[in-house]
Design an enzyme around this catalytic site. Structure first.
Site, PDB file in Angstrom:
ATOM      1  N   TYR A 128       0.722  -1.095  -0.020  1.00  0.00           N
ATOM      2  CA  TYR A 128      -0.076  -0.013   0.047  1.00  0.00           C
ATOM      3  C   TYR A 128       0.771   1.329   0.094  1.00  0.00           C
ATOM      4  CZ  TYR A 128      -3.650   3.354   1.697  1.00  0.00           C
ATOM      5  OH  TYR A 128      -4.040   4.382   1.785  1.00  0.00           O
TER       6      TYR A 128
ATOM      7  N   LYS B  95       1.091   4.420  -2.789  1.00  0.00           N
ATOM      8  CA  LYS B  95       1.070   5.815  -2.474  1.00  0.00           C
ATOM      9  C   LYS B  95       1.978   6.644  -2.573  1.00  0.00           C
ATOM     10  CE  LYS B  95      -3.360   5.194  -1.425  1.00  0.00           C
ATOM     11  NZ  LYS B  95      -4.518   5.825  -2.521  1.00  0.00           N
TER      12      LYS B  95
END
Length: 266
Positions: free
Chosen positions: A162, A166
Site C-alpha cells: 500500500y 501511494k
C-alpha cells in the site's frame, strides 16, 4: 506575457459554471468531496464503481440544491476510463479517491494480493492521470487531484505494498505536473492520515489499535471524511492556481511528531 487578472477574493473558492468529476464519490472521502464541490457551485459528476452508490450521492446533492449526475465507472477497465476522459474532458477538475489495502507483512503477501493493490491504487491512477491530463491539456487546462496517504512518507509493518503504491502516486503526480503544466494542467495529491472510512474498518474494530492511531496524531483523534473536503475544494479552485506537483498533507499532525513518547521537560 500578460499579467493575470486581479483576483476577486470573495469568489476565490467558487466553482460556478465548472464541472468536477469525482471518482469514488459513492462513499467516504469521495462522497464528502463531491458535496463540498457542489456547495461551491460546481456541476459534479459523481462517479463510482457502484451505480447505486453514485446515484445515492447525486440524489443527496440534488436535495441540497446542488447539481450532480451519477456515472458508473470501473477504473480497472481501460476502455471505460478512456470513455470517461473523452466524455468529461472539458471538466475543470478530476478527483479520484478509489483505493484498497491488504494489511499483511511482506512474507505473507500473495502475488494476487500484490496485483490487486497495485492495479487499483497505482495502475488505475496512472491511467486516470494521463487520460484526463491529455484531455485537460487539449482543452486549456484543469486540476487533477489524487489521494495518496501518509504511508507515502512513513510506514509500519504490514503496509509495504500500500505504501509503495501511494509513494508511486506522489511521483506520478509530480511527473504529470511537469509534463502537462505548460498546457495549464495542475496535478496534486492530498495525503490524509487516519480517516474513518470503510477502508479502515479493520482498525476501528480493534480498540487498542484505534486508540494508538488516535494518539499518534497531534490532535489526538482520527479525521472524519468531511475534514478532507476543504483540501479538495482548495486544489480544485482558483485559490491554488499556482500550486502543482505538491502533496497537501492533512494528517492532524501525524507526520510532524517524532515518535510516540513525550519526554519530560528539560
Amino acid at each position: 506575457m500578460n499579467a493575470p487578472a486581479p483576483i476577486d477574493y470573495s469568489r476565490l473558492f467558487r466553482l460556478d459554471g465548472r464541472t468536477a468529476v469525482v471518482i469514488g464519490a459513492g462513499s467516504g472521502i469521495g462522497r464528502e468531496a463531491a458535496h463540498a464541490l457542489a456547495a461551491q457551485g460546481a456541476h459534479v459528476v459523481v462517479a463510482d464503481y457502484s451505480r447505486e452508490s453514485a446515484e445515492a450521492t447525486a440524489a443527496q446533492i440534488s436535495e441540497l440544491g446542488g447539481v450532480a449526475e451519477a456515472y458508473e465507472l470501473n477504473v480497472l477497465d481501460d476502455d471505460a476510463v478512456e470513455a470517461a476522459a473523452e466524455r468529461f474532458g472539458t471538466a475543470a477538475a478530476l478527483v479520484f479517491t478509489a483505493a484498497t489495502n491488504v494489511r499483511k507483512r511482506m512474507d505473507d503477501y500473495t502475488l494476487d494480493e500484490f496485483d490487486r493493490v497495485v492495479n487499483l491504487n497505482l495502475r488505475a491512477s496512472f491511467q486516470l492521470i494521463r487520460r484526463f491530463g491529455a484531455r485537460f491539456a487539449a482543452n486549456g487546462g484543469g486540476s487533477i487531484i489524487g489521494f495518496a496517504s501518509i504511508r507515502a512518507q512513513v510506514v509500519e509493518p504490514g503496509q509495504g505494498v500500500y505504501a509503495a503504491t501511494k509513494a508511486g502516486l506522489v511521483q506520478l503526480a509530480k511527473t504529470a505536473a511537469a509534463e502537462y503544466g505548460p498546457q495549464g494542467v495542475r496535478v496534486n495529491v492530498v495525503a490524509p492520515g487516519v480517516v474513518e472510512t470503510p477502508l479502515t474498518a479493520q482498525i476501528k474494530a480493534n480498540d487498542e489499535w484505534y486508540g494508538a492511531y488516535a494518539q499518534k496524531a497531534a490532535l489526538g483523534r482520527w479525521a472524519r471524511p468531511d475534514e478532507l473536503a476543504g483540501a479538495v475544494v482548495y486544489l480544485a479552485s482558483d485559490a491554488s492556481s499556482f500550486v502543482t506537483g505538491s502533496t497537501l498533507t492533512v494528517d492532524g499532525g501525524w507526520t510532524a511528531i517524532d515518535g510516540r513518547f513525550t519526554p519530560p521537560a528539560c
